[in-house]
Motif scaffolding. Structure first.
Motif, mmCIF file in Angstrom:
data_model
loop_
_atom_site.group_PDB
_atom_site.id
_atom_site.type_symbol
_atom_site.label_atom_id
_atom_site.label_comp_id
_atom_site.label_asym_id
_atom_site.label_seq_id
_atom_site.Cartn_x
_atom_site.Cartn_y
_atom_site.Cartn_z
ATOM 1 N N VAL A 43 0.832 -1.203 0.000
ATOM 2 C CA VAL A 43 0.000 0.000 0.000
ATOM 3 C C VAL A 43 0.863 1.247 0.000
ATOM 4 C CG1 VAL A 43 -1.718 1.327 1.298
ATOM 5 C CG2 VAL A 43 -1.926 -1.168 1.143
ATOM 6 N N ASN A 44 1.885 1.242 0.809
ATOM 7 C CA ASN A 44 2.773 2.403 0.871
ATOM 8 C C ASN A 44 3.449 2.661 -0.472
ATOM 9 O OD1 ASN A 44 3.840 4.513 2.608
ATOM 10 N ND2 ASN A 44 5.819 3.532 2.317
ATOM 11 N N ARG A 45 3.797 1.612 -1.187
ATOM 12 C CA ARG A 45 4.412 1.775 -2.511
ATOM 13 C C ARG A 45 3.430 2.426 -3.495
ATOM 14 N NH1 ARG A 45 7.266 -3.183 -1.387
ATOM 15 N NH2 ARG A 45 5.578 -4.441 -2.250
ATOM 16 N N TRP A 46 2.171 1.999 -3.438
ATOM 17 C CA TRP A 46 1.175 2.600 -4.338
ATOM 18 C C TRP A 46 1.012 4.094 -4.053
ATOM 19 C CZ3 TRP A 46 -2.892 -1.546 -2.589
ATOM 20 C CH2 TRP A 46 -2.432 -2.818 -2.968
ATOM 21 N N ILE A 47 1.005 4.424 -2.778
ATOM 22 C CA ILE A 47 0.835 5.824 -2.391
ATOM 23 C C ILE A 47 2.034 6.651 -2.844
ATOM 24 C CG2 ILE A 47 0.624 7.397 -0.423
ATOM 25 C CD1 ILE A 47 -0.820 5.021 1.016
ATOM 26 N N GLU A 48 3.219 6.113 -2.655
ATOM 27 C CA GLU A 48 4.424 6.833 -3.093
ATOM 28 C C GLU A 48 4.431 7.038 -4.609
ATOM 29 O OE1 GLU A 48 7.638 4.511 -1.564
ATOM 30 O OE2 GLU A 48 7.638 5.533 0.382
ATOM 31 N N LYS A 49 3.883 6.070 -5.333
ATOM 32 C CA LYS A 49 3.890 6.135 -6.794
ATOM 33 C C LYS A 49 2.835 7.084 -7.345
ATOM 34 C CE LYS A 49 3.864 3.103 -10.872
ATOM 35 N NZ LYS A 49 3.870 1.693 -11.318
ATOM 36 N N TYR A 50 1.630 7.073 -6.754
ATOM 37 C CA TYR A 50 0.511 7.824 -7.325
ATOM 38 C C TYR A 50 0.042 9.012 -6.478
ATOM 39 C CZ TYR A 50 0.179 3.774 -10.387
ATOM 40 O OH TYR A 50 0.460 2.786 -11.289
ATOM 41 N N GLU A 70 2.019 -0.585 14.038
ATOM 42 C CA GLU A 70 2.944 -1.016 12.994
ATOM 43 C C GLU A 70 2.458 -0.555 11.614
ATOM 44 O OE1 GLU A 70 4.494 -5.224 11.019
ATOM 45 O OE2 GLU A 70 3.755 -5.208 13.077
ATOM 46 N N VAL A 71 1.161 -0.707 11.369
ATOM 47 C CA VAL A 71 0.598 -0.271 10.084
ATOM 48 C C VAL A 71 0.638 1.243 9.962
ATOM 49 C CG1 VAL A 71 -1.485 -0.203 8.661
ATOM 50 C CG2 VAL A 71 -0.879 -2.309 9.872
ATOM 51 N N VAL A 72 0.255 1.936 11.023
ATOM 52 C CA VAL A 72 0.240 3.401 11.017
ATOM 53 C C VAL A 72 1.638 3.961 10.748
ATOM 54 C CG1 VAL A 72 -0.074 5.436 12.489
ATOM 55 C CG2 VAL A 72 -1.814 3.641 12.444
ATOM 56 N N ASN A 73 2.661 3.269 11.243
ATOM 57 C CA ASN A 73 4.041 3.715 11.015
ATOM 58 C C ASN A 73 4.539 3.407 9.611
ATOM 59 O OD1 ASN A 73 4.326 4.762 13.606
ATOM 60 N ND2 ASN A 73 5.064 2.824 14.461
ATOM 61 N N THR A 74 3.799 2.562 8.878
ATOM 62 C CA THR A 74 4.188 2.184 7.513
ATOM 63 C C THR A 74 3.376 2.921 6.458
ATOM 64 O OG1 THR A 74 4.782 -0.043 8.287
ATOM 65 C CG2 THR A 74 4.463 0.235 5.913
ATOM 66 N N VAL A 75 2.086 3.061 6.714
ATOM 67 C CA VAL A 75 1.156 3.647 5.747
ATOM 68 C C VAL A 75 0.613 4.965 6.294
ATOM 69 C CG1 VAL A 75 -0.954 3.264 4.417
ATOM 70 C CG2 VAL A 75 0.488 1.307 5.053
ATOM 71 N N PRO A 76 0.604 6.041 5.499
ATOM 72 C CA PRO A 76 0.109 7.335 5.977
ATOM 73 C C PRO A 76 -1.414 7.417 5.997
ATOM 74 C CG PRO A 76 0.790 7.564 3.704
ATOM 75 C CD PRO A 76 1.144 6.156 4.120
ATOM 76 N N ILE A 77 -2.037 6.527 6.769
ATOM 77 C CA ILE A 77 -3.497 6.554 6.853
ATOM 78 C C ILE A 77 -3.940 7.728 7.724
ATOM 79 C CG2 ILE A 77 -3.769 4.084 6.451
ATOM 80 C CD1 ILE A 77 -4.187 3.690 9.428
ATOM 81 N N ASP A 78 -5.142 8.191 7.471
ATOM 82 C CA ASP A 78 -5.715 9.312 8.215
ATOM 83 C C ASP A 78 -6.679 8.837 9.288
ATOM 84 O OD1 ASP A 78 -4.774 11.646 6.405
ATOM 85 O OD2 ASP A 78 -5.690 10.233 5.007
ATOM 86 N N ILE A 79 -7.265 7.660 9.063
ATOM 87 C CA ILE A 79 -8.352 7.176 9.919
ATOM 88 C C ILE A 79 -8.142 5.702 10.213
ATOM 89 C CG2 ILE A 79 -10.847 6.723 10.018
ATOM 90 C CD1 ILE A 79 -10.958 9.131 7.867
ATOM 91 N N ILE A 80 -8.376 5.316 11.463
ATOM 92 C CA ILE A 80 -8.355 3.913 11.871
ATOM 93 C C ILE A 80 -9.799 3.463 12.036
ATOM 94 C CG2 ILE A 80 -7.746 2.303 13.714
ATOM 95 C CD1 ILE A 80 -5.344 4.190 14.312
ATOM 96 N N GLN A 81 -10.185 2.458 11.267
ATOM 97 C CA GLN A 81 -11.543 1.903 11.371
ATOM 98 C C GLN A 81 -11.480 0.576 12.103
ATOM 99 O OE1 GLN A 81 -13.958 1.749 7.785
ATOM 100 N NE2 GLN A 81 -14.906 -0.164 8.451
#
Length: 210
Positions: A43-50, A70-81
């Protein structure tokens, strides 16, 4: 009030590239055991690319605080569901440690108004989803929408947003829109052969924007 659109279950680079070009306000990634589960590093790679033109939601189900961090530190998510049986205490703990907005999914039941009042105290938004044969979420089956106006009123009273999920598709979304939900949350309803479908998304967005 403009309805918020959340497209969930983004599971590939192709999906992500498509969804960031839609009218969605939110894009959701599932970080829980599911056929749509994704690897945070991918997911982080897709975000960095697009890029990140939409708000991103990470979906968890009864995950440990360590897993979420761990996920929050890897992916720049805004919301935890949180889409499991997380308690009020656990939601507070997640919010305090992760410093993110918290969305809580609730299964529709005869007690839903009381549940909205309870969980709305510690959530920024609630997502009311359907239950079928013991499965909560991802059923592709809508619950009875007759209570939607009452649910929206209760959410408004406590100052939060309330999304409707479960079995929403282009061919029934107009019926739901007449009940004025704050937001809608779709996954399978915009898929074709396991992939997000540009045709279904365009049809659905035309129905919503009418």
């Amino acid at each position: 009030m403009t309805v918020q659109i959340k497209y969930c279950g983004c599971q590939s680079e192709e999906d992500y590239k498509l969804l960031i070009e839609t009218k969605a306000d939110l894009i959701g990634f599932i970080f829980a055991e599911s056929r749509r589960e994704v690897d945070p590093k991918n997911v982080n790679r897709w975000i960095e690319k697009y890029g990140k033109p939409k708000k991103l939601v990470g979906v968890f189900q009864n995950a440990t605080l360590e897993k979420i961090k761990e996920v929050v530190n890897t992916v720049p998510i805004d919301i935890i569901q949180c889409h499991g049986t997380e308690s009020i205490h656990q939601l507070k703990e997640i919010r305090d440690h992760c410093n993110k907005k918290i969305y809580k999914a609730l299964p529709f039941s005869e007690n839903i108004i009381k549940e909205i009042a309870t969980y709305g105290k510690v959530s920024d938004a609630l997502i009311i989803d359907s239950v079928s044969q013991g499965q909560f979420g991802g059923t592709g089956i809508p619950f009875s929408w007759k209570e939607v106006p009452n649910m929206m009123r209760k959410a408004e009273q406590i100052g939060i947003t309330c999304f409707i999920a479960g079995g929403i598709k282009p061919d029934n979304v107009s019926e739901l829109m007449r009940l004025h939900p704050h937001g809608i949350d779709l996954s399978g309803g915009i898929e074709e052969n396991g992939k997000k479908s540009v045709q279904k998304i365009e049809t659905l967005e035309r129905m919503i924007m009418r």
